[in-house]
Each structure stands twice: as structure tokens, then as C-alpha cells.
Design an enzyme around this catalytic site. Structure first.
Site, PDB file in Angstrom:
ATOM      1  N   ASP A 106     -10.692   1.457  -3.529  1.00 53.28           N
ATOM      2  CA  ASP A 106     -11.319   1.226  -2.383  1.00 53.28           C
ATOM      3  C   ASP A 106     -12.597   0.813  -2.189  1.00 53.28           C
ATOM      4  OD1 ASP A 106      -9.009   0.744  -0.843  1.00 53.28           O
ATOM      5  OD2 ASP A 106      -8.963   2.849   0.215  1.00 53.28           O
ATOM      6  N   ASP A 109       0.848  -1.055   0.000  1.00 53.55           N
ATOM      7  CA  ASP A 109       0.103  -0.059   0.108  1.00 53.55           C
ATOM      8  C   ASP A 109       0.884   1.222   0.064  1.00 53.55           C
ATOM      9  OD1 ASP A 109      -2.488   1.711   0.146  1.00 53.55           O
ATOM     10  OD2 ASP A 109      -3.204   0.232   1.888  1.00 53.55           O
TER      11      ASP A 109
HETATM   12  C1  DGJ Z   1      -5.733   1.590   1.813  1.00 53.97           C
HETATM   13  C2  DGJ Z   1      -6.386   0.299   0.950  1.00 53.97           C
HETATM   14  O1  DGJ Z   1      -6.603   0.584  -0.322  1.00 53.97           O
HETATM   15  C3  DGJ Z   1      -7.303  -0.338   1.668  1.00 53.97           C
HETATM   16  O2  DGJ Z   1      -7.560  -1.566   0.989  1.00 53.97           O
HETATM   17  C4  DGJ Z   1      -6.720  -0.953   2.980  1.00 53.97           C
HETATM   18  O3  DGJ Z   1      -5.586  -2.051   2.949  1.00 53.97           O
HETATM   19  C5  DGJ Z   1      -6.246   0.407   3.701  1.00 53.97           C
HETATM   20  N1  DGJ Z   1      -5.510   1.203   3.195  1.00 53.97           N
HETATM   21  C6  DGJ Z   1      -5.566  -0.172   5.146  1.00 53.97           C
HETATM   22  O4  DGJ Z   1      -4.974   1.161   5.723  1.00 53.97           O
END
Ligand code: DGJ
Length: 696
Positions: free
Chosen positions: A506, A441
Site C-alpha cells: 500500500d 483484496d
Molecule cells: C487495501 C489495499 O491494499 C488498498 O489498495 C485498497 O484497496 C484498500 N485495501 C481498500 O480497502
């Protein structure tokens, strides 16, 4: 006047480059393949008009002011304010049918332009500049360009934000510059991803289109520029920050790869990028590409509430529905109980995981699944042991921290000790826990990313990130990595030649996903796009959708689940199990077939993936239709002369239609031109249609 003409032909595309009087080459043609004896040398030369320089403008691969180009320069740089104009002379050309290298020089500078035309018809263009002078050369920008024909009168680019990545924007290709800079230190949620010029009204199958993608995960630009003299270009490269690249004598700078694709219609342009990326992956993974494992990611299921018993219970349900990879998301390390603390401390939290992660990893493997783990290696919370021990590793101008985003800052990976620390933490984790998958991430933009002297470091940070990925790949050949950045903030072909899939967004709401996946899928093949089935009520929009709509949307990507299945009832689990089985049946087709789309009509969208012997399409009712019933829908991309057996997927609603009750066999031509009566669907519902090549 002498002319050197280089003709590249490959993958159904031709690119003709002409260098006159040893000047940098100019595109004479880029598009469909011409006859080998077509000589364009003088036939495209315009006549002189008033107010023109004594020589005609040469808009080369690195457009130069010295050759009459007064638009955005291909190269900008200087030696402490001196030597800032350039007029390169080509000193040598190496070329075959697929690749050409032009060596050029100017006082104190060597420029090498490499142009490849790949088997897929993608043009790979890059430039390398070497300082052959005696004093430092400050490079402000090096943005190569390809000229596109004047009949490209419209542009398509993209914008985005968290939860709504890659929204299309269309504009006229008018005189002026459409410049899309991304200065976020990562590819960016708002990054355009592609800059496409096309004939008026171009669509998925119609109109010639010429596109550019800059394969780079740091600051970058895509630009489309039309000059008043009629030349128009698609150019791009890195957006260098002040002083970021100063070439000492003998040093070189190489641009990211500029990947250009031509297509009659966007589907063809897109198919070239897909084939290109698939080939890169086959080369990276010589053991062959295996089917994409069905994934469960724990984020929306439990967020930061990590607990061994609950997660083992979730893993058990996941295994029962057919999941093959279980990924533990954020919250497992250091003091990371929420998003305010712990980033940087890549040690398993003894508070939450007193027995380490092994009991969970072992349980997951015992259930027949792979174990994957979330990391965010470039990031640091001030409330972390790492920040307390090494505040000097945090990027920022001297004496001041940059603005915080999501309570976090960015580690300076260009700092050798910071790099070594992160590289060893990651290697230890992967080796110790036998991790086969990292969800990597990157949850913030880089703001004022600078070192201790205030020197700008986005360029160095991007290279360090690539190096880290390359070293991990070298050490752990089977390790797969997902590129995630607040969802879809690091999606580009620079990172994707080093990683295995992206987290497109997300947002798991299938209505939003129809858009996000469609436009992300212009560049990326479906198997690279993570797509998860969430709970009925989407966490990010509050909308509620049927399982059919959620799963029937996710099945067109790398299928996964992001839902606390412990709360699902028996009926939901049974239907989800059937969808997982469907995803497994379809994934081979998805990973090899060709993506096709139609323009939306009356709230109805059709998209699909077509292979040699079978195809799958979705008919999606995005909104209610003004007509009732909606009328026929058509299915592009099938072999027109083959016959195809049409069946409706039993997991999607059974409409009262003759062809759905009694499967029919029709030619690809009939399906593309006449189509089938569309199932009448509620808004935000879909039907899935399978086509199989038939001998009858
Ligand atoms: C952003 C990601 O896109 C999510 O899927 C998740 O992993 C969160 N960060 C976790 O902090």
C-alpha cells in the site's frame, strides 16, 4: 548395501538423489551440472565418529528419526497417540532425466515423493501421504527437505509489515533452526517468501545460493536447519493447526509445492523463479501474454468518496494520459461508505450508484479503457446484510467471535452455502458488468479461524479460495485477477499460478518502493508487481518526491497511477503522459528480460532489466553519497562480447557527463567491469539509462 541413484539434469542444474537399501532418497548433489559419469555414491560418505548411531545419519527428502535424523522431522503424525514413528521403504522409483517419483510405504502409510527439475532449473518437490491403515491418521506436519552443501554458511530471509513488505535479514547459518512460520491464514505481510542459504558474502552475481519458496497462500513454514552432525537442510510446507488434517482410511494429503532454486548469485536464482512463473502464465493463457495495460486505481485518488461525475472526470483525464485500465476500488457496494460496514454485500450501492455501475463502466469503455473492480470476497463486516442473515458463516470458535481487524471478520468458505453464495455473487458481477479485472483484496489475518465445533479451518479455507479462483478462471477465461492483501500480504507462487499480478504494498512512496520492489522482485518478475505513481506527497509516509523519481520507480513494475489526476496541473499531466508512453515502450522488455541488480554503494543503487537486444537500467540515489561525485557505476548481465549503445533517458535529469552528451558504444564486458561515471543526483532521485545492442 544397495544404492539407487537418480540423476536429474535440466535448466543448467543437476540434482542427484541416492536411496540406499530402499530408504528414502538423500540429496548427494544439488547445484551446477556434473559430468554424467561422476559417481558420488560413496565418495561423500563420512566416516563414523564417536556418539553416533550404528548407521550413518540419512537426511532424506522426508528426514526420519528412524534413520538417525534427530532434527525437525519431515513427518509428524499418529493414530490417537499410537504409530507415531515411521521408517519408510522405497517400493518403486519412476524416473527420467527431469522427474522422479519415489513410492514408499510404512505400516499403514504410503508416501509418494515427486521431484521435478524444470526447464528453468527449478526443483519442484512435493509429498503425498495416504492412510492405508484401518483407523484415522492425524497429520501434524509434513515438511519435505532438500539438503544443502555445508559451504552455505549464510542465510537470507525476509520479514515485513503493512507498508514495508519484504525487508531482508541476513544471519549466519549456524547450528540450530531458523524457522519462519506464517500463521496468518493468508501468506502474510511478514512472510519470508524465500529462505536462501549461500556461500559467505553471496551477492547478486557472486556466491552459490540455494533457495526455497513454499507455494502456498495459507499457514506455512520455511526452515533452515543445521544439525551438529553437519547436515543442513532447507525444508518447508504447510503449518497445520491441531486436528486440521486427519486422514480417514484411504484418504490422502498432499503438501504444497516446494520450489527450490539454485544460482551463482541471487540474480541467477531469481531468474529461474521468474522464468518458471512466466511459463506457468503462458500455459494458463494460451492466447498468449498481452502487454500489461497501464492501470489507474482509484483508491488513493478518492478513497470511499464515490461519485459518478467525479469518477468519470478522473477517467477522462486518465484516458488522456494514456491509461488503459481503470479500476474502481473499495466503496461501491452495500453500505460500504467507510471501513466499518457493508463487506459481504456484493450488490452495487443504490445510494452512491443510483444508476448502477454501468454508467461508469460504459464511460470507461467509451474512453477506450478496460473496467476493473475491487472485491474482498472472503470478508464480512458485522454491520452487513450478509452477517445479519448468516452469522453462522463467520469463522470463529463456538460462542465467541475472534478479535476483529479493520472492523471485519472472515467468512467460512469451507461452508458449502457460504462458498456457493460468494461464487455466485462474483460470477454475476463479472458477467453483468463485463468486468475484465478484479482486484481481490484480503485485509486481515485469520485469527482463531474455526468452524462450529471449534475445528480449525485454515487449510480448508485456503483450498476453497484456490477452488474459487480456479472456477472463475474456468468460467471467465479472460478475467485477470490481482492478488492484494493489505498490499503485499498474499504474494506466493500458489496464488500466482491462479492470478495475474500482485499489489506489492500500500506504500506508493518511491523510496520505500525501491526496497519493496527489489526484494519482492527476487521471486516475481517485474511485470507481476503492481507499481503506481502516487501524488507528490506520499499518503503513507508524508515524503515528497519528484515525478521522475515516482514514475522512474514505477516503470520497473506493472506501471499504474494512484493519484487524483483532476488535481494535477498541465505540466504534471504532460510529464506523466510522457512517462506512460515510456512505460508502454519498456513493458515488452520488462515482461521478457532478465532482472539484474548491484549491491548499493555509497547510497547509489543500480538495477535493470536485460533483454537480447536492449536493456534498461536505473541509477538510483537512495541517500546522499559520502563521496562527491559518486564515481562509476557498473551494469551487470549484458552479453559481455556484444557492443551496446548507451543513452540517457530524456525524461531523467541531464548530467554534465561526456557519455551523456555524446552517446557511446561499449562492450558488455566494459560496462560490467569498468562502468560509467554515475550522474550526480540529489538524494531520492534517479536516472534511467538505455542500452541497445549495436553492430558498430
Ligand atoms: C487495501 C489495499 O491494499 C488498498 O489498495 C485498497 O484497496 C484498500 N485495501 C481498500 O480497502
Amino acid at each position: 548395501m544397495s544404492a539407487t541413484v537418480v540423476r536429474l539434469v535440466n535448466g543448467g542444474v543437476s540434482l542427484v538423489l541416492t536411496s540406499r537399501d530402499h530408504h528414502l532418497p538423500v540429496v548427494s548433489h544439488w547445484g551446477t551440472v556434473l559430468a554424467p559419469d561422476d559417481d558420488l555414491t560413496d565418495v561423500l560418505t563420512p566416516q563414523f565418529v564417536s556418539d553416533q548411531t550404528e548407521r550413518l545419519i540419512e537426511c532424506s527428502l522426508v528426514p526420519e528419526e528412524a534413520r538417525g535424523w534427530l532434527g525437525t522431522p519431515g513427518l509428524a503424525g499418529h493414530r490417537s497417540g499410537r504409530s507415531s514413528t515411521h521408517a519408510f521403504t522405497v517400493t518403486g522409483v519412476d524416473a527420467d532425466d527431469h522427474r522422479a517419483t519415489f513410492h514408499a510405504s510404512d505400516a499403514g502409510l504410503d508416501l509418494t515423493l515427486t521431484v521435478g527439475l524444470t526447464a528453468e532449473g527449478v526443483v519442484e518437490l512435493s509429498a503425498e501421504l495416504t492412510n492405508t491403515g484401518d483407523d484415522p491418521f492425524t497429520l501434524d506436519s509434513l515438511t519435505p527437505a532438500l539438503r544443502v552443501p555445508l559451504r552455505a554458511r549464510e542465510l537470507l530471509d525476509f520479514t515485513g509489515r503493512h507498508l514495508r513488505e519484504r525487508s531482508p535479514q541476513r544471519h549466519p547459518f549456524a547450528v540450530g533452526t531458523v524457522r519462519r512460520d506464517s500463521r496468518r491464514g493468508r501468506t502474510g505481510l511478514q512472510s519470508t517468501t524465500l529462505m536462501i542459504a549461500g556461500e559467505p558474502g553471496f551477492g547478486f552475481q557472486e556466491g552459490r545460493t540455494w533457495g526455497l519458496h513454499v507455494a502456498w497462500s495459507g499457514n506455512h513454514t520455511h526452515l533452515a536447519e543445521r544439525a551438529h552432525g553437519g547436515e543442513q537442510i532447507l525444508a518447508g510446507g504447510e503449518c497445520l493447526l491441531p486436528g486440521e488434517v486427519v486422514l480417514a482410511p484411504g484418504e490422502s494429503y498432499r503438501t504444497p509445492a516446494l520450489l527450490y532454486s539454485f544460482g551463482v548469485g541471487l540474480d541467477e536464482l531469481s531468474a529461474r523463479y521468474h522464468a518458471w512463473l512466466r511459463r506457468q502464465h503462458e500455459a494458463r493463457r494460451p492466447a498468449g501474454r498481452r502487454p500489461r495495460p497501464i492501470t489507474l486505481n482509484t483508491w488513493e485518488a478518492v478513497y470511499f468518496a464515490h461519485d459518478l461525475d467525479n469518477l468519470v472526470e478522473l477517467a477522462e483525464v486518465a484516458a488522456k494520459v494514456g491509461v488503459e485500465r481503470f479500476v474502481l476500488d473499495d466503496g461501491w457496494f452495500g453500505s460500504r461508505r467507510d471501513d466499518t460496514a457493508g463487506l459481504g454485500d456484493w450488490e452495487v450501492s443504490a445510494d452512491v450508484w443510483p444508476g448502477g455501475l454501468e454508467p461508469l463502466a460504459d464511460a470507461v469503455r467509451g474512453l477506450g479503457m478496460e473496467f476493473g473492480l475491487w472485491v474482498e470476497p472472503e470478508m464480512i463486516n458485522l454491520d452487513s446484510d450478509l452477517a445479519r442473515a448468516h452469522p453462522e458463516w463467520i469463522l470463529g470458535p463456538p460462542g465467541r467471535l475472534p478479535l476483529r481487524v479493520r472492523n471485519q471478520h472472515v467468512l467460512n468458505l469451507a461452508h458449502p452455502d457460504a462458498y456457493a453464495h460468494i461464487a455466485s455473487r462474483l460470477s454475476d458481477l463479472v458477467a453483468r458488468l463485463g468486468i475484465s479485472y478484479l482486484k481481490w483484496d484480503h485485509n486481515r489475518d485469520l485469527i482463531e479461524a474455526a468452524g462450529p465445533q471449534g475445528e480449525r479451518l485454515v487449510h480448508a479455507q485456503t483450498l476453497a479460495y484456490y477452488r474459487l479462483l480456479d472456477e472463475l478462471h474456468e468460467r471467465f477465461g479472460d478475467l485477470e485477477i490481482e492478488s492484494c492483501a493489505s498490499g503485499g500480504g498474499r504474494i506466493d507462487l500458489g496464488v500466482l499460478t491462479r492470478t495475474d499480478r500482485v499489489w506489492a504494498s500500500d506504500c506508493n512512496d518511491p523510496l520505500e518502493r525501491q526496497e519493496i520492489q527489489r526484494w519482492t522482485g527476487l521471486l516475481l518478475p517485474p511485470e507481476f508487481i503492481g507499481a503506481h505513481v502516487g501524488p507528490a506527497r506520499a499518503h503513507t509516509t508524508g515524503r515528497t518526491h519528484s515525478l521522475t523519481f515516482r514514475a522512474g520507480t514505477a516503470v520497473f513494475g506493472h506501471f499504474g497511477i494512484e493519484w487524483d489526476l483532476r488535481s494535477a496541473n498541465a505540466g504534471q499531466l504532460e510529464r506523466l503522459t510522457a512517462w506512460v508512453a515510456r512505460a508502454k515502450e519498456l513493458r515488452g522488455l520488462l515482461a521478457t528480460g532478465r532482472t539484474v541488480r548491484t549491491a548499493d554503494r555509497d547510497g547509489t543503487r543500480v538495477h535493470g532489466v536485460v533483454g537480447d537486444d536492449r536493456a534498461v537500467f536505473a541509477v538510483v540515489q537512495l541517500a546522499s553519497s559520502p563521496t562527491y561525485p559518486t564515481g562509476p557505476v557498473t551494469f551487470p548481465g549484458l552479453d559481455p562480447d556484444a557492443r551496446w549503445r548507451v543513452t540517457l533517458d530524456e525524461l531523467t535529469p541531464a548530467p554534465d557527463l561526456v557519455w551523456a552528451a555524446e552517446p557511446r558504444v561499449l562492450s558488455g564486458r566494459a560496462l560490467a567491469e569498468a562502468g560509467l561515471a554515475a550522474p550526480t543526483l540529489y538524494p531520492e532521485h534517479l536516472a534511467i539509462i538505455h542500452l541497445e545492442r549495436s553492430e558498430s
